[in-house]
Structure formats: C-alpha cells, structure tokens
Design a protein around this motif. Structure first.
Motif, PDB file in Angstrom:
ATOM      1  N   ALA A   6      94.143  53.053  49.446  1.00  0.00           N
ATOM      2  CA  ALA A   6      92.849  53.062  48.765  1.00  0.00           C
ATOM      3  C   ALA A   6      91.719  53.454  49.698  1.00  0.00           C
ATOM      4  O   ALA A   6      90.828  54.199  49.328  1.00  0.00           O
ATOM      5  N   VAL A   7      91.752  52.942  50.905  1.00  0.00           N
ATOM      6  CA  VAL A   7      90.721  53.276  51.883  1.00  0.00           C
ATOM      7  C   VAL A   7      91.383  53.465  53.235  1.00  0.00           C
ATOM      8  O   VAL A   7      92.398  52.857  53.527  1.00  0.00           O
ATOM      9  N   PRO A   8      90.822  54.309  54.102  1.00  0.00           N
ATOM     10  CA  PRO A   8      91.400  54.489  55.431  1.00  0.00           C
ATOM     11  C   PRO A   8      91.265  53.229  56.273  1.00  0.00           C
ATOM     12  O   PRO A   8      90.273  52.516  56.183  1.00  0.00           O
ATOM     13  N   GLN A   9      92.286  52.960  57.095  1.00  0.00           N
ATOM     14  CA  GLN A   9      92.256  51.775  57.951  1.00  0.00           C
ATOM     15  C   GLN A   9      91.437  52.078  59.201  1.00  0.00           C
ATOM     16  O   GLN A   9      91.961  52.409  60.258  1.00  0.00           O
ATOM     17  N   ARG A  10      90.122  51.962  59.111  1.00  0.00           N
ATOM     18  CA  ARG A  10      89.226  52.391  60.176  1.00  0.00           C
ATOM     19  C   ARG A  10      89.370  51.558  61.446  1.00  0.00           C
ATOM     20  O   ARG A  10      89.088  52.030  62.536  1.00  0.00           O
ATOM     21  N   HIS A  11      89.794  50.300  61.289  1.00  0.00           N
ATOM     22  CA  HIS A  11      89.863  49.439  62.456  1.00  0.00           C
ATOM     23  C   HIS A  11      91.118  49.711  63.278  1.00  0.00           C
ATOM     24  O   HIS A  11      91.262  49.192  64.377  1.00  0.00           O
ATOM     25  N   ILE A  12      92.047  50.517  62.760  1.00  0.00           N
ATOM     26  CA  ILE A  12      93.308  50.771  63.452  1.00  0.00           C
ATOM     27  C   ILE A  12      93.252  52.061  64.250  1.00  0.00           C
ATOM     28  O   ILE A  12      93.672  52.112  65.392  1.00  0.00           O
ATOM     29  N   ASP A  13      92.748  53.101  63.682  1.00  0.00           N
ATOM     30  CA  ASP A  13      92.787  54.401  64.343  1.00  0.00           C
ATOM     31  C   ASP A  13      91.647  55.292  63.883  1.00  0.00           C
ATOM     32  O   ASP A  13      90.853  54.915  63.035  1.00  0.00           O
ATOM     33  N   ARG A  14      91.597  56.476  64.488  1.00  0.00           N
ATOM     34  CA  ARG A  14      90.615  57.481  64.113  1.00  0.00           C
ATOM     35  C   ARG A  14      91.398  58.679  63.581  1.00  0.00           C
ATOM     36  O   ARG A  14      91.944  59.465  64.364  1.00  0.00           O
ATOM     37  N   PRO A  15      91.452  58.849  62.278  1.00  0.00           N
ATOM     38  CA  PRO A  15      92.291  59.902  61.699  1.00  0.00           C
ATOM     39  C   PRO A  15      91.616  61.267  61.672  1.00  0.00           C
ATOM     40  O   PRO A  15      90.411  61.399  61.900  1.00  0.00           O
ATOM     41  N   ILE A  16      92.416  62.266  61.394  1.00  0.00           N
ATOM     42  CA  ILE A  16      91.898  63.557  60.967  1.00  0.00           C
ATOM     43  C   ILE A  16      91.775  63.471  59.449  1.00  0.00           C
ATOM     44  O   ILE A  16      92.740  63.165  58.753  1.00  0.00           O
ATOM     45  N   VAL A  17      90.586  63.708  58.931  1.00  0.00           N
ATOM     46  CA  VAL A  17      90.332  63.599  57.490  1.00  0.00           C
ATOM     47  C   VAL A  17      90.224  65.004  56.904  1.00  0.00           C
ATOM     48  O   VAL A  17      89.426  65.822  57.365  1.00  0.00           O
ATOM     49  N   ALA A  18      91.035  65.292  55.896  1.00  0.00           N
ATOM     50  CA  ALA A  18      91.022  66.610  55.262  1.00  0.00           C
ATOM     51  C   ALA A  18      90.699  66.469  53.784  1.00  0.00           C
ATOM     52  O   ALA A  18      91.300  65.656  53.077  1.00  0.00           O
ATOM     53  N   ALA A  19      89.747  67.264  53.309  1.00  0.00           N
ATOM     54  CA  ALA A  19      89.379  67.268  51.898  1.00  0.00           C
ATOM     55  C   ALA A  19      90.190  68.334  51.174  1.00  0.00           C
ATOM     56  O   ALA A  19      90.293  69.469  51.626  1.00  0.00           O
ATOM     57  N   VAL A  20      90.770  67.963  50.048  1.00  0.00           N
ATOM     58  CA  VAL A  20      91.548  68.907  49.240  1.00  0.00           C
ATOM     59  C   VAL A  20      91.070  68.846  47.798  1.00  0.00           C
ATOM     60  O   VAL A  20      90.602  67.808  47.330  1.00  0.00           O
ATOM     61  N   ASP A  21      91.168  69.965  47.105  1.00  0.00           N
ATOM     62  CA  ASP A  21      90.691  70.001  45.723  1.00  0.00           C
ATOM     63  C   ASP A  21      91.629  70.768  44.801  1.00  0.00           C
ATOM     64  O   ASP A  21      91.282  71.060  43.663  1.00  0.00           O
ATOM     65  N   GLY A  22      92.824  71.080  45.281  1.00  0.00           N
ATOM     66  CA  GLY A  22      93.775  71.810  44.455  1.00  0.00           C
ATOM     67  C   GLY A  22      93.718  73.307  44.634  1.00  0.00           C
ATOM     68  O   GLY A  22      94.539  74.037  44.076  1.00  0.00           O
ATOM     69  N   SER A  23      92.772  73.809  45.418  1.00  0.00           N
ATOM     70  CA  SER A  23      92.672  75.249  45.663  1.00  0.00           C
ATOM     71  C   SER A  23      93.615  75.655  46.779  1.00  0.00           C
ATOM     72  O   SER A  23      94.033  74.835  47.605  1.00  0.00           O
ATOM     73  N   ALA A  24      93.942  76.950  46.848  1.00  0.00           N
ATOM     74  CA  ALA A  24      94.814  77.454  47.905  1.00  0.00           C
ATOM     75  C   ALA A  24      94.187  77.231  49.276  1.00  0.00           C
ATOM     76  O   ALA A  24      94.871  76.855  50.237  1.00  0.00           O
ATOM     77  N   VAL A  25      92.878  77.456  49.383  1.00  0.00           N
ATOM     78  CA  VAL A  25      92.200  77.269  50.656  1.00  0.00           C
ATOM     79  C   VAL A  25      92.222  75.793  51.062  1.00  0.00           C
ATOM     80  O   VAL A  25      92.390  75.463  52.244  1.00  0.00           O
ATOM     81  N   GLY A  26      92.088  74.913  50.097  1.00  0.00           N
ATOM     82  CA  GLY A  26      92.158  73.488  50.392  1.00  0.00           C
ATOM     83  C   GLY A  26      93.525  73.090  50.928  1.00  0.00           C
ATOM     84  O   GLY A  26      93.627  72.262  51.844  1.00  0.00           O
ATOM     85  N   TYR A  27      94.579  73.684  50.392  1.00  0.00           N
ATOM     86  CA  TYR A  27      95.923  73.399  50.891  1.00  0.00           C
ATOM     87  C   TYR A  27      96.132  73.973  52.289  1.00  0.00           C
ATOM     88  O   TYR A  27      96.835  73.386  53.115  1.00  0.00           O
ATOM     89  N   HIS A  28      95.509  75.117  52.578  1.00  0.00           N
ATOM     90  CA  HIS A  28      95.550  75.643  53.943  1.00  0.00           C
ATOM     91  C   HIS A  28      94.873  74.665  54.898  1.00  0.00           C
ATOM     92  O   HIS A  28      95.326  74.465  56.041  1.00  0.00           O
ATOM     93  N   ALA A  29      93.784  74.062  54.452  1.00  0.00           N
ATOM     94  CA  ALA A  29      93.085  73.070  55.267  1.00  0.00           C
ATOM     95  C   ALA A  29      93.987  71.875  55.545  1.00  0.00           C
ATOM     96  O   ALA A  29      93.997  71.337  56.661  1.00  0.00           O
ATOM     97  N   ALA A  30      94.754  71.449  54.542  1.00  0.00           N
ATOM     98  CA  ALA A  30      95.675  70.324  54.720  1.00  0.00           C
ATOM     99  C   ALA A  30      96.747  70.658  55.746  1.00  0.00           C
ATOM    100  O   ALA A  30      97.120  69.817  56.575  1.00  0.00           O
ATOM    101  N   ALA A  31      97.254  71.897  55.712  1.00  0.00           N
ATOM    102  CA  ALA A  31      98.281  72.307  56.673  1.00  0.00           C
ATOM    103  C   ALA A  31      97.728  72.314  58.091  1.00  0.00           C
ATOM    104  O   ALA A  31      98.375  71.818  59.031  1.00  0.00           O
ATOM    105  N   TRP A  32      96.521  72.877  58.269  1.00  0.00           N
ATOM    106  CA  TRP A  32      95.924  72.910  59.608  1.00  0.00           C
ATOM    107  C   TRP A  32      95.649  71.496  60.101  1.00  0.00           C
ATOM    108  O   TRP A  32      95.901  71.175  61.269  1.00  0.00           O
ATOM    109  N   ALA A  33      95.125  70.668  59.223  1.00  0.00           N
ATOM    110  CA  ALA A  33      94.800  69.294  59.604  1.00  0.00           C
ATOM    111  C   ALA A  33      96.054  68.526  60.009  1.00  0.00           C
ATOM    112  O   ALA A  33      96.025  67.715  60.949  1.00  0.00           O
ATOM    113  N   ALA A  34      97.163  68.767  59.311  1.00  0.00           N
ATOM    114  CA  ALA A  34      98.409  68.088  59.653  1.00  0.00           C
ATOM    115  C   ALA A  34      98.882  68.484  61.044  1.00  0.00           C
ATOM    116  O   ALA A  34      99.294  67.632  61.842  1.00  0.00           O
TER     117      ALA A  34
END
Length: 303
Positions: A6-34
């Motif tokens: 539901a929410v990121p565990q901020r007290h544990i780590d500092r993640p890479i946060v990627a926004a996705v919206d179902g678009s092809a470019v958004g999925y490219h962003a998810a791949a790079w972020a991973a």
C-alpha cells in the motif's frame, strides 16, 4: 498481487520509484528503473495513479463501478510493469513493490522523492481522464523533486549493445555541475563503462573571444582546469575510464550529438530568478525533450 504494498517502507530503504501509466514509454521507464535498482541493490517501487484530473472544467463524477474499473486497470498496469522489470533483470531482479494511489501523481512523486534514491518517469504517456500525461509529469517532477530524476524516452537502454556505451555528463566549470559529475562517476562505476565529460565552452561568460585569443589556447587552458577538477574523482573512481571533450559549440547541440553514443546523459539543474527551483536550466530543459537515451537531471542539494 504478491508484490503489492500500500505504501513504500520508507524507514527501511531508499527505493528507485518509477511511475507507470500503461503506455509503452512508461514500461520502458519501468525496465530502466529495474536495471538501475539492481545495480544499486535497492528496492524498485512501481507507482500508478487513478487520480481524476479535472482540468479547467468541473471534475468528472465517477461512480463506484467507475472506481472499481480504475483499480482493476491499475492492477493490470502494475502487473505488466513488474513483469517487464523482472524480464529486464533476469540475473539479479530487485525486490519489487507496487502502489496504486488516488493522489495526483505529480505531488505523490515529489513527496516520495524525499526518501527515494531516484525517480524515473517516461517522457510522455497515455493521458486518459484517470491519469495526466507523463510528459507534464516529468516536467514538473524534474523541477521540484528532492532526488535525481531520470526521464526515459522510447528506449530503456537495457539491451546488450547499449549497455556497453559510456555515460555522458555535461559540465560548465561551475559548482552547479558538481552534483551531476559526482552522480555520473558513480553511475559509470556501477555500470562498468567509461565516462565522457563534455564541456561546451561557447556559453561560458569569460569575456574571451576565440577569434581573437585563439581557440587552441583557450581549449588548452580550459582543459587544464577541467583535468584538475576531475583529478579528485578519478582517485575515488579508479575503475572509470574518463574521456574529456572540449568543444566550441552550444551545450545543447554538443550534448545531443554526443548522446547518440551514450547509454545515459547526466546534467545538472539549478533554480534561477526569485523562485529557486521553479525554472529549469535551459540546457537541461532542452535536452530532456530532445535526447533519445535516458537522461538524469541532478539537482543541487541546497535546492
């Protein structure tokens, strides 16, 4: 969905946060972020928003069925983004968490930037009633986030050919470019690739006219200053092979040309005028819209 949180565990780590919206470019962003999260050995947090953007007119009224459909669609988007993230990192998949927020995505990402290693967004998106254009998202987040922001265009730069290309960073000889330089060295080291440090001299206000003084003399002097600046970084990152480039040209054009042979472009950002952080440097703003490879904008810590 086993990866849902539901929410990121901020007290544990500092993640890479990627926004996705179902678009092809958004999925490219998810791949790079991973891939970036895997290199940093940190969590990847995928976010999608079902906030209803009212625009200039009255906000649309959604029924309970409408909201239920939005949640189902958002789950679908996150499942696909997580699948793509795993496919992009088959040998070392990071921990993946996901989040559906009813908040406006821009404000949500900026709030998360306080505790994130980086924010990753696509250069453009679908722009349906439930989600704003990722293009406007990237523009706003770059200006206000409190961590580096990477904008991914039509390529995720995770293929074998691109992965061996160097990181490219633009410097201007001032303190404004130091955070970007630090970031670029660290990225090149993590990716085990070279680093191209480009200084386009023509936009520097030194009062020297290359036609009178001579470009060769100016280049030699500027290159010596740049070499001295880089010396400390090279000692800290001995594994990074550095190539310095001094050009008599405008920074945008020079960096754009050089980006064709880079896997990542890194530039700095600084506020101008009375409202610090409201305006992005002209070079950074132009490059974010122009380069094809991913580009990271690194803000000054004081901002």
């Amino acid at each position: 969905m086993t990866e849902h949180s539901a929410v990121p565990q901020r007290h544990i780590d500092r993640p890479i946060v990627a926004a996705v919206d179902g678009s092809a470019v958004g999925y490219h962003a998810a791949a790079w972020a991973a891939a970036d999260a895997a290199l940093r050995d940190c969590r990847l947090h995928l976010v999608t928003s079902i906030s209803v953007a009212g625009g200039l007119g009255p906000a649309p009224i959604l029924t309970e069925d409408d909201m239920s459909w939005l949640h189902v669609d958002a789950e679908r988007i996150l499942v696909e983004a997580a699948r793509i993230a795993r496919a992009a990192t088959p040998d070392r998949t990071p921990v993946i968490t996901t989040e559906i927020t009813t908040d406006a995505v821009i404000g949500h990402l900026i709030a998360q930037s306080d505790q994130a290693e980086g924010i990753v967004v696509g250069s453009r998106g679908l722009g349906a009633i439930r989600r704003g254009l990722l293009g406007s998202v990237s523009s706003a987040v770059i200006r206000h986030a409190n961590c580096p922001v990477t904008v991914v265009h039509s390529m995720s730069a995770t293929d074998a050919v691109t992965a061996v290309k160097p990181v490219l960073v633009g410097v201007d000889g001032t303190a404004n470019s130091m955070p970007a330089l630090e970031f670029a060295f660290a990225e090149a080291s993590r990716r085990t690739v070279g680093l191209v440090v480009l200084h386009a001299w023509s936009d520097r206000s030194s009062g020297l006219d290359p036609a009178i003084v001579g470009w060769d003399a100016i280049r030699e002097s500027e290159d010596a200053v740049l070499a001295e600046t880089l010396a400390g970084y090279s000692e800290r990152y001995p594994d990074v092979k550095v190539r310095r480039e001094m050009v008599l040209d405008r920074p945008v054009r020079s960096l754009l040309d050089a980006s064709e042979n880079a896997q990542l472009v890194v530039v700095g950002s600084h506020g101008r005028g009375g409202f610090t952080g409201m305006l992005l440097g002209s070079t950074s703003a132009a490059l974010v819209q122009s380069v094809e490879c991913p580009i990271t904008v690194v803000r000054q810590p004081a901002e």
